[in-house]
Structure formats: C-alpha cells, structure tokens
Design a protein around this motif. Sequence first.
Motif, mmCIF file in Angstrom:
data_model
loop_
_atom_site.group_PDB
_atom_site.id
_atom_site.type_symbol
_atom_site.label_atom_id
_atom_site.label_comp_id
_atom_site.label_asym_id
_atom_site.label_seq_id
_atom_site.Cartn_x
_atom_site.Cartn_y
_atom_site.Cartn_z
ATOM 1 N N GLU A 50 6.220 -80.186 28.896
ATOM 2 C CA GLU A 50 6.963 -80.743 27.752
ATOM 3 C C GLU A 50 6.229 -81.969 27.210
ATOM 4 N N VAL A 51 5.780 -82.816 28.112
ATOM 5 C CA VAL A 51 5.163 -84.078 27.697
ATOM 6 C C VAL A 51 3.766 -83.842 27.105
ATOM 7 N N VAL A 52 2.949 -83.029 27.780
ATOM 8 C CA VAL A 52 1.607 -82.752 27.240
ATOM 9 C C VAL A 52 1.743 -81.949 25.937
ATOM 10 N N GLY A 53 2.792 -81.135 25.857
ATOM 11 C CA GLY A 53 3.035 -80.324 24.657
ATOM 12 C C GLY A 53 3.284 -81.152 23.410
ATOM 13 N N MET A 54 3.596 -82.428 23.582
ATOM 14 C CA MET A 54 3.777 -83.294 22.407
ATOM 15 C C MET A 54 2.442 -83.560 21.708
ATOM 16 N N LEU A 55 1.340 -83.425 22.438
ATOM 17 C CA LEU A 55 0.048 -83.865 21.892
ATOM 18 C C LEU A 55 -0.489 -82.987 20.748
ATOM 19 N N PRO A 56 -0.569 -81.648 20.951
ATOM 20 C CA PRO A 56 -1.146 -80.850 19.860
ATOM 21 C C PRO A 56 -0.341 -80.956 18.559
ATOM 22 N N GLU A 57 0.965 -81.132 18.658
ATOM 23 C CA GLU A 57 1.774 -81.218 17.442
ATOM 24 C C GLU A 57 1.845 -82.644 16.902
ATOM 25 N N GLY A 58 1.887 -83.608 17.825
ATOM 26 C CA GLY A 58 1.933 -85.009 17.407
ATOM 27 C C GLY A 58 0.744 -85.328 16.499
ATOM 28 N N PHE A 116 -1.172 -75.586 26.065
ATOM 29 C CA PHE A 116 -1.382 -76.854 25.361
ATOM 30 C C PHE A 116 -2.828 -77.331 25.421
ATOM 31 N N ASN A 117 -3.696 -76.489 25.951
ATOM 32 C CA ASN A 117 -5.123 -76.799 25.953
ATOM 33 C C ASN A 117 -5.870 -76.126 24.805
ATOM 34 N N TYR A 118 -5.096 -75.589 23.844
ATOM 35 C CA TYR A 118 -5.727 -75.016 22.654
ATOM 36 C C TYR A 118 -5.558 -75.988 21.491
ATOM 37 N N PRO A 119 -6.517 -76.004 20.566
ATOM 38 C CA PRO A 119 -6.454 -76.980 19.465
ATOM 39 C C PRO A 119 -5.536 -76.533 18.310
ATOM 40 N N THR A 120 -5.005 -77.513 17.589
ATOM 41 C CA THR A 120 -4.229 -77.219 16.367
ATOM 42 C C THR A 120 -5.130 -77.500 15.176
ATOM 43 N N LEU A 121 -5.720 -76.444 14.623
ATOM 44 C CA LEU A 121 -6.769 -76.604 13.608
ATOM 45 C C LEU A 121 -6.235 -76.786 12.193
ATOM 46 N N THR A 122 -5.101 -76.126 11.897
ATOM 47 C CA THR A 122 -4.562 -76.205 10.527
ATOM 48 C C THR A 122 -3.056 -76.428 10.591
#
Length: 320
Positions: A50-58, A116-122
């Motif tokens: 939950e906590v690490v999951g904040m990173l790609p979207e944050g 959560f180790n995949y990037p959010t590119l767009t």
Amino acid sequence: MTVAAAEDPVKLAEFEARLERGETIEPKDWMPEKYRKQLVRMMSQHAHSEVVGMLPEGNWITRAPSLRRKMVLLAKVQDEGGHGLYIYCGTETLGVGREELIEQLLTGKAKYSSIFNYPTLTWADIGVIGWLVDGAAIVNQTMLAKTSYGPYARAMIRICKEENFHKRQGYEICTVMAKGTPAQRAMVQDAVNRWWWPSLMMFGPSDATSPNSAELMRWRVKRETNDALRQRFVNLTIPQAQAIGLSVPDPDLRYNAETENWEFGPIDWSEFQAVIAGNGPCNRERMAARRKAHADGAWVREAAEVHAEKQAARAREHAA
Ligand SMILES: [Fe+2]
Ligand SMILES: [Fe+2]
C-alpha cells in the motif's frame, strides 16, 4: 524441524476445530506460531505494498490534466497510505511493531507487490492502474475480508470500499481516453498492453509452485487459490475492456462457453521472479524514494516522542 510440530497438539486441535466451525481468531486467542508468522508475513507485505504503491501514482499528482483529476488522484494516493496504516495496526495485534516492519522493508528483507516496480510513463497509466491494479487488489482483498484472523478481515472490509472508488476512477479515465482522439486511444491501449501481464502476476505464483498456499488455505487465512482469483479477475476484466473497445495483449485469449471462463495464455514467470528478486524496472528507484521519505520524516517521529514524554511527565506530576 517445523514450528507446528512443536505446538501443543490439544491446543492445535482446538484451534483447527474453531476454524472448522468458521470462527474468527482474535489477537488474544491461542494460535500456532506458524499461523502468527504467516499472517505477519502476509499482512506486512500487504501494508508495504500500500505504501510503496503510493509512489508510481504520486508521481502524477502534479501532472494531472485537470483540477478534478488532481483532487481525485490526491485522495486515492492518500487512501493508500491509510490502508498501509490500518494493516500495520493489524500486525501490531500479532506482537510485531510498525517500526520493525518498516525496518524490514527499508533493508530489503521484506517484500512488497511486484506491480509497483513498473514505471508510470503516461497519464493513461494512472487510469489503467486504477482499473487493473486496484481491480486485481479488490478481487484478492474481497477474499481476505473472509480471512480467519479477525483484525485483518475487518481492515479488508473497510479497505475494499475505498478500493472500489479507486477502480472506478481508473476505469473512468480509461473510458474517456478510449472515446477520445486517436492519440488518446493509442495511449490508453499502450498502457493496457504494458500493465496487463504484470496485473495477472499480482495474484502470485501458480498454485502448483506456491510454497505457502496449502497451509494458508488449511488455516483459512486464504479462502481461494491464486489461480482461482486470477481467473476471476480475467473473467471480470475482459468484458470491461470490450465495453470500451480496448484489447489485452494475449493472442491465446479465448472464451470457453462450457466453463464460462476467459482462458488466457501462459504467464512469463521469469519476469515475475526477476522483479521479485529486485531487478524490475523501478525497484531501486522505489526503495530509494522510501528511504528518503523515512529519513525526511525522522524529525516528526522524534518530535512526537518528545511530546509523548512531556505529556507522561506532566501526568506523573499531577498524580504525585
Ligand atoms: Fe489500497
Ligand atoms: Fe487502491
């Protein structure tokens, strides 16, 4: 040598009989050491995710395309932080403190979800994460709302309500983009293509190769197998993709009218293993961000401790 073998057989039999009767286990109840350990492992992995999951979207809050989208995403990311806290509190009822668990995360001893180790590119990735990643989380967590450990089950009921909002906001973004310009359509399809297989991997290894599955099922920590949950997710998601004219990147996908399942092609487990082992596209970046956040927050923890000490000293003075 197994821990379970050392347990008092009478107590163990009574414990298993309680599970058989469908009772929940509460913090002060007797439980086998292995049950406690498995729950701490699962719940802490979940809280960390939950906590690490904040990173790609944050990462996209400042770049959301409108004020409405920004507010929604901000609320969603904040919810995820709250989910982490509920679950850390749940593990505290099993005798393990949050500090210890966070230490395990930061030193790499504890795992979090590979997704959560995949990037959010767009921007489309934000839609697809809400739709697929939160969608997969709901399937898993709806099962966990019936887990045998009371505090975990109750946390899941509350969390699932918020996850439904997360999924809907994601699907709404995808719907708008899928009905948009050719460039927007292409962008959302590309995001689905990148996130589809990692989403299926979120349910974990196939039952045949999952080391913990059988015991977790016997003790009703898990109520369904990884493969059964994965199939349910695919069955739910394919019609949603079709409804907005998107496809998933699987040439083997076909509907089996007899079983009423959407059958899918083989999952590349070597990719999953590589990501779990720390070699996904963003593992290092995510851990560096968490370590920095933890270090930046040190003064808050210290201030809270000093404040608590002051309050305690005042209370002692009054009592004297
Ligand atoms: Fe969550
Ligand atoms: Fe969520």
